[in-house]
Motif scaffolding. Structure first.
Motif, PDB file in Angstrom:
ATOM      1  N   UNK A   1      89.901  33.858  85.481  1.00  0.00           N
ATOM      2  CA  UNK A   1      88.869  33.704  84.095  1.00  0.00           C
ATOM      3  C   UNK A   1      87.706  32.741  84.591  1.00  0.00           C
ATOM      4  N   UNK A   2      88.243  31.404  84.819  1.00  0.00           N
ATOM      5  CA  UNK A   2      87.237  30.668  85.015  1.00  0.00           C
ATOM      6  C   UNK A   2      85.926  30.807  86.274  1.00  0.00           C
ATOM      7  N   UNK A   3      86.459  31.646  87.139  1.00  0.00           N
ATOM      8  CA  UNK A   3      85.403  32.047  88.138  1.00  0.00           C
ATOM      9  C   UNK A   3      84.423  33.120  87.468  1.00  0.00           C
ATOM     10  N   UNK A   4      84.883  33.807  86.648  1.00  0.00           N
ATOM     11  CA  UNK A   4      84.128  35.028  85.794  1.00  0.00           C
ATOM     12  C   UNK A   4      82.920  34.153  84.798  1.00  0.00           C
ATOM     13  N   UNK A   5      83.592  33.246  84.202  1.00  0.00           N
ATOM     14  CA  UNK A   5      82.506  32.191  83.454  1.00  0.00           C
ATOM     15  C   UNK A   5      81.491  31.621  84.221  1.00  0.00           C
ATOM     16  N   UNK A   6      81.889  31.050  85.418  1.00  0.00           N
ATOM     17  CA  UNK A   6      81.010  30.390  86.496  1.00  0.00           C
ATOM     18  C   UNK A   6      79.970  31.370  87.160  1.00  0.00           C
ATOM     19  N   UNK A   7      80.547  32.495  87.217  1.00  0.00           N
ATOM     20  CA  UNK A   7      79.505  33.478  87.855  1.00  0.00           C
ATOM     21  C   UNK A   7      78.444  33.829  86.750  1.00  0.00           C
ATOM     22  N   UNK A   8      79.098  34.135  85.499  1.00  0.00           N
ATOM     23  CA  UNK A   8      78.134  34.750  84.219  1.00  0.00           C
ATOM     24  C   UNK A   8      77.183  33.519  84.038  1.00  0.00           C
ATOM     25  N   UNK A   9      77.453  32.332  84.020  1.00  0.00           N
ATOM     26  CA  UNK A   9      76.667  31.171  83.576  1.00  0.00           C
ATOM     27  C   UNK A   9      75.681  30.929  84.868  1.00  0.00           C
ATOM     28  N   UNK A  10      75.964  31.275  85.997  1.00  0.00           N
ATOM     29  CA  UNK A  10      75.104  30.993  87.138  1.00  0.00           C
ATOM     30  C   UNK A  10      74.125  32.180  87.043  1.00  0.00           C
ATOM     31  N   UNK A  11      74.406  33.478  86.633  1.00  0.00           N
ATOM     32  CA  UNK A  11      73.520  34.671  86.457  1.00  0.00           C
ATOM     33  C   UNK A  11      72.592  34.178  85.328  1.00  0.00           C
ATOM     34  N   UNK A  12      72.913  33.695  84.236  1.00  0.00           N
ATOM     35  CA  UNK A  12      72.280  33.562  83.368  1.00  0.00           C
ATOM     36  C   UNK A  12      71.131  32.539  83.315  1.00  0.00           C
ATOM     37  N   UNK A  13      71.591  31.427  84.174  1.00  0.00           N
ATOM     38  CA  UNK A  13      70.591  30.452  84.551  1.00  0.00           C
ATOM     39  C   UNK A  13      69.710  31.064  85.485  1.00  0.00           C
ATOM     40  N   UNK A  14      69.766  31.912  86.374  1.00  0.00           N
ATOM     41  CA  UNK A  14      69.133  32.521  87.205  1.00  0.00           C
ATOM     42  C   UNK A  14      68.039  33.227  86.496  1.00  0.00           C
ATOM     43  N   UNK A  15      68.330  34.102  85.594  1.00  0.00           N
ATOM     44  CA  UNK A  15      67.791  35.030  84.767  1.00  0.00           C
ATOM     45  C   UNK A  15      66.842  34.193  84.053  1.00  0.00           C
ATOM     46  N   UNK A  16      67.222  33.040  83.116  1.00  0.00           N
ATOM     47  CA  UNK A  16      66.578  32.296  82.700  1.00  0.00           C
ATOM     48  C   UNK A  16      65.277  31.670  83.553  1.00  0.00           C
ATOM     49  N   UNK A  17      65.535  31.301  84.477  1.00  0.00           N
ATOM     50  CA  UNK A  17      64.437  30.764  85.377  1.00  0.00           C
ATOM     51  C   UNK A  17      63.407  31.625  85.972  1.00  0.00           C
ATOM     52  N   UNK A  18      63.955  32.743  86.040  1.00  0.00           N
ATOM     53  CA  UNK A  18      63.106  34.233  86.484  1.00  0.00           C
ATOM     54  C   UNK A  18      62.367  34.321  85.354  1.00  0.00           C
ATOM     55  N   UNK A  19      62.722  34.407  84.181  1.00  0.00           N
ATOM     56  CA  UNK A  19      62.027  35.022  83.080  1.00  0.00           C
ATOM     57  C   UNK A  19      61.094  33.528  82.625  1.00  0.00           C
ATOM     58  N   UNK A  20      61.338  32.287  82.894  1.00  0.00           N
ATOM     59  CA  UNK A  20      60.593  31.132  82.647  1.00  0.00           C
ATOM     60  C   UNK A  20      59.492  31.178  83.804  1.00  0.00           C
ATOM     61  N   UNK A  21      59.646  31.796  84.882  1.00  0.00           N
ATOM     62  CA  UNK A  21      58.572  31.820  85.951  1.00  0.00           C
ATOM     63  C   UNK A  21      57.624  32.798  85.533  1.00  0.00           C
ATOM     64  N   UNK A  22      58.206  34.022  85.129  1.00  0.00           N
ATOM     65  CA  UNK A  22      57.028  35.126  84.725  1.00  0.00           C
ATOM     66  C   UNK A  22      56.329  34.635  83.483  1.00  0.00           C
ATOM     67  N   UNK A  23      56.960  34.038  82.479  1.00  0.00           N
ATOM     68  CA  UNK A  23      56.108  33.535  81.412  1.00  0.00           C
ATOM     69  C   UNK A  23      55.149  32.554  81.842  1.00  0.00           C
ATOM     70  N   UNK A  24      55.239  31.478  82.713  1.00  0.00           N
ATOM     71  CA  UNK A  24      54.534  30.623  83.253  1.00  0.00           C
ATOM     72  C   UNK A  24      53.346  31.239  83.870  1.00  0.00           C
ATOM     73  N   UNK A  25      53.518  32.242  84.858  1.00  0.00           N
ATOM     74  CA  UNK A  25      52.812  33.044  85.534  1.00  0.00           C
ATOM     75  C   UNK A  25      51.783  33.700  84.529  1.00  0.00           C
ATOM     76  N   UNK A  26      52.217  34.364  83.593  1.00  0.00           N
ATOM     77  CA  UNK A  26      51.523  35.038  82.687  1.00  0.00           C
ATOM     78  C   UNK A  26      50.588  34.360  81.908  1.00  0.00           C
TER      79      UNK A  26
END
Length: 197
Positions: A1-26
């Motif tokens: 269960x811990x690995x699932x949360x770690x992967x989910x958090x990592x995906x969310x962080x990457x997604x937030x960084x990606x969306x933040x980059x798009x917003x900054x570029x826009x």
């Protein structure tokens, strides 16, 4: 269960960084787009100043050179043609409309050059204080137009570079940011005009 949360958090962080980059570029592209629109407004401001000076200059010269009707009509018609055009920032994305605008402004410049040649033929006109003041204002306006065109082209260069660089080019394409067009020199501008008296 811990690995699932770690992967989910990592995906969310990457997604937030990606969306933040798009917003900054826009936001950066919006800022550059607005800068180009502001530079365009300054170019138009100087063209309007020139258009406002033209009737005074023509009327002053008319008093001295009534038989130069063709020249006066050319200046008046060129000014009227520009006055009929609807100038908005959207013209920057339309190469045909932009070229038409440049052609109309070139026509005014050409007509004003002919008017100045007419004025050279009348020494008493050249000594007239009103004419001299208007001529100085018009010369100053032409210089301001050149400065504002240069600033405009510099802003367009920054904007166009930004939307063409990777990865911004992908984001700019998805968000509808398009290349803008530069002011270009008139055809034949590289040759000095011939003035005959």
């Amino acid at each position: 269960m811990k690995k699932g949360w770690i992967v989910l958090i990592a995906v969310l962080v990457i997604l937030i960084l990606f969306v933040g980059k798009i917003i900054g570029v826009y936001n950066g592209l919006v800022e550059l787009d607005e800068n180009t629109n502001a530079a365009w407004a300054q170019v138009n401001n100087q063209y309007q100043r020139r258009a406002d000076l033209i009737p005074n200059l023509v009327n002053t010269v008319k008093g001295y050179a009534a038989h130069e009707k063709e020249t006066f009509e050319a200046v008046t018609n060129a000014r009227a043609k520009v006055g009929q055009m609807t100038i908005t920032p959207e013209i920057l994305n339309n190469p045909q409309a932009f070229k038409q605008f440049q052609a109309a402004q070139s026509e005014i410049s050409s007509a004003l050059s002919r008017l100045m040649v007419v004025s050279e033929r009348y020494p008493e006109l050249k000594a007239n204080q009103n004419f001299m003041a208007l001529q100085d204002q018009l010369e100053g306006t032409e210089n301001r137009i050149a400065v504002e065109r240069k600033r405009f082209n510099e802003m367009i260069q920054v904007y166009n570079k930004r939307i063409r660089r990777f990865p911004t080019s992908m984001i700019a394409g998805m968000l509808g940011f398009e290349r803008k067009y530069y002011f270009e020199a008139e055809t034949g501008a590289e040759q000095a005009p011939e003035v005959q008296f």
